[in-house]
Design a protein around this motif. Structure first.
Motif, mmCIF file in Angstrom:
data_model
loop_
_atom_site.group_PDB
_atom_site.id
_atom_site.type_symbol
_atom_site.label_atom_id
_atom_site.label_comp_id
_atom_site.label_asym_id
_atom_site.label_seq_id
_atom_site.Cartn_x
_atom_site.Cartn_y
_atom_site.Cartn_z
ATOM 1 N N GLU A 1 0.838 -1.191 0.000
ATOM 2 C CA GLU A 1 0.000 0.000 0.000
ATOM 3 C C GLU A 1 0.877 1.245 0.000
ATOM 4 O O GLU A 1 2.015 1.207 0.463
ATOM 5 C CB GLU A 1 -0.954 0.009 1.198
ATOM 6 C CG GLU A 1 -0.272 -0.035 2.541
ATOM 7 C CD GLU A 1 -1.231 -0.256 3.701
ATOM 8 O OE1 GLU A 1 -2.395 -0.615 3.477
ATOM 9 O OE2 GLU A 1 -0.793 -0.070 4.845
ATOM 10 N N PHE A 2 0.342 2.326 -0.523
ATOM 11 C CA PHE A 2 1.074 3.581 -0.533
ATOM 12 C C PHE A 2 1.125 4.167 0.870
ATOM 13 O O PHE A 2 0.193 3.996 1.656
ATOM 14 C CB PHE A 2 0.431 4.589 -1.494
ATOM 15 C CG PHE A 2 0.525 4.175 -2.927
ATOM 16 C CD1 PHE A 2 1.739 4.212 -3.591
ATOM 17 C CD2 PHE A 2 -0.588 3.732 -3.610
ATOM 18 C CE1 PHE A 2 1.835 3.823 -4.906
ATOM 19 C CE2 PHE A 2 -0.509 3.344 -4.923
ATOM 20 C CZ PHE A 2 0.720 3.387 -5.578
ATOM 21 N N VAL A 3 2.203 4.881 1.159
ATOM 22 C CA VAL A 3 2.378 5.512 2.473
ATOM 23 C C VAL A 3 2.448 7.019 2.282
ATOM 24 O O VAL A 3 3.270 7.523 1.520
ATOM 25 C CB VAL A 3 3.675 5.011 3.149
ATOM 26 C CG1 VAL A 3 3.922 5.756 4.451
ATOM 27 C CG2 VAL A 3 3.616 3.513 3.386
ATOM 28 N N ASP A 4 1.570 7.706 2.995
ATOM 29 C CA ASP A 4 1.572 9.164 2.990
ATOM 30 C C ASP A 4 2.105 9.720 4.304
ATOM 31 O O ASP A 4 2.518 10.868 4.372
ATOM 32 C CB ASP A 4 0.164 9.708 2.735
ATOM 33 C CG ASP A 4 -0.331 9.375 1.338
ATOM 34 O OD1 ASP A 4 0.494 9.340 0.406
ATOM 35 O OD2 ASP A 4 -1.540 9.149 1.176
ATOM 36 N N GLN A 5 2.068 8.886 5.351
ATOM 37 C CA GLN A 5 2.551 9.306 6.661
ATOM 38 C C GLN A 5 3.193 8.110 7.349
ATOM 39 O O GLN A 5 2.633 7.008 7.350
ATOM 40 C CB GLN A 5 1.396 9.836 7.503
ATOM 41 C CG GLN A 5 1.807 10.404 8.828
ATOM 42 C CD GLN A 5 0.635 11.059 9.548
ATOM 43 O OE1 GLN A 5 -0.519 10.916 9.153
ATOM 44 N NE2 GLN A 5 0.941 11.758 10.611
ATOM 45 N N LEU A 6 4.361 8.324 7.936
ATOM 46 C CA LEU A 6 5.079 7.252 8.611
ATOM 47 C C LEU A 6 4.506 6.995 9.993
ATOM 48 O O LEU A 6 4.022 7.903 10.659
ATOM 49 C CB LEU A 6 6.562 7.603 8.743
ATOM 50 C CG LEU A 6 7.345 7.726 7.442
ATOM 51 C CD1 LEU A 6 8.756 8.219 7.725
ATOM 52 C CD2 LEU A 6 7.372 6.395 6.705
ATOM 53 N N ASN A 7 4.583 5.731 10.423
ATOM 54 C CA ASN A 7 4.249 5.344 11.784
ATOM 55 C C ASN A 7 5.527 5.304 12.610
ATOM 56 O O ASN A 7 6.636 5.222 12.059
ATOM 57 C CB ASN A 7 3.585 3.964 11.797
ATOM 58 C CG ASN A 7 2.289 3.952 11.024
ATOM 59 O OD1 ASN A 7 1.540 4.918 11.020
ATOM 60 N ND2 ASN A 7 2.018 2.848 10.348
ATOM 61 N N ASP A 8 5.402 5.328 13.915
ATOM 62 C CA ASP A 8 6.568 5.337 14.806
ATOM 63 C C ASP A 8 7.471 4.119 14.640
ATOM 64 O O ASP A 8 8.676 4.204 14.830
ATOM 65 C CB ASP A 8 6.131 5.440 16.268
ATOM 66 C CG ASP A 8 5.528 6.804 16.593
ATOM 67 O OD1 ASP A 8 5.799 7.776 15.855
ATOM 68 O OD2 ASP A 8 4.780 6.881 17.582
#
Length: 107
Positions: free
Chosen positions: A43-50
């Motif tokens: 899936e595309f990532v627009d915001q990173l997770n911790d």
């Protein structure tokens, strides 16, 4: 620990992101599913997770969460074209077995 992409996969992902007009990269993950136990997630990532780790190939990012990396370490993402069929292929050295349809795997 590392995840890599072939030049073909990196080119394809970069084109998808450009057509989409935004995105930090492509998430590669796993989820419980299918007859063999696990399935890949793209899936595309627009915001990173911790807990995300970033692996760069030719300026294109593959983003993997720490839990998925246990199952994906050493995986190479490829993009193949055979006749009219095309798609991503996962070359995962951790796979012990895959289901007959190729949709799921176990380690």
């Amino acid at each position: 620990m590392a995840i890599t992409m072939t030049k073909s996969a990196a080119t394809q992902v970069a084109a998808f992101i450009a057509n989409r007009g935004k995105g930090l990269g492509l998430r590669l993950g796993v989820k419980t599913s299918g007859c063999s136990g696990m399935a890949y997630i793209l899936e595309f990532v627009d915001q990173l997770n911790d807990d995300d780790l970033i692996f760069d190939t030719d300026g294109v990012n593959i983003i993997v969460d720490k839990k998925s990396l246990v199952y994906l370490d050493g995986t190479e993402l490829d993009f193949i074209q055979e006749g009219l069929d095309e798609g991503f292929q996962f070359n995962n050295p951790n796979v012990d077995d895959e289901c007959g349809c190729g949709e799921s795997f176990n380690v």
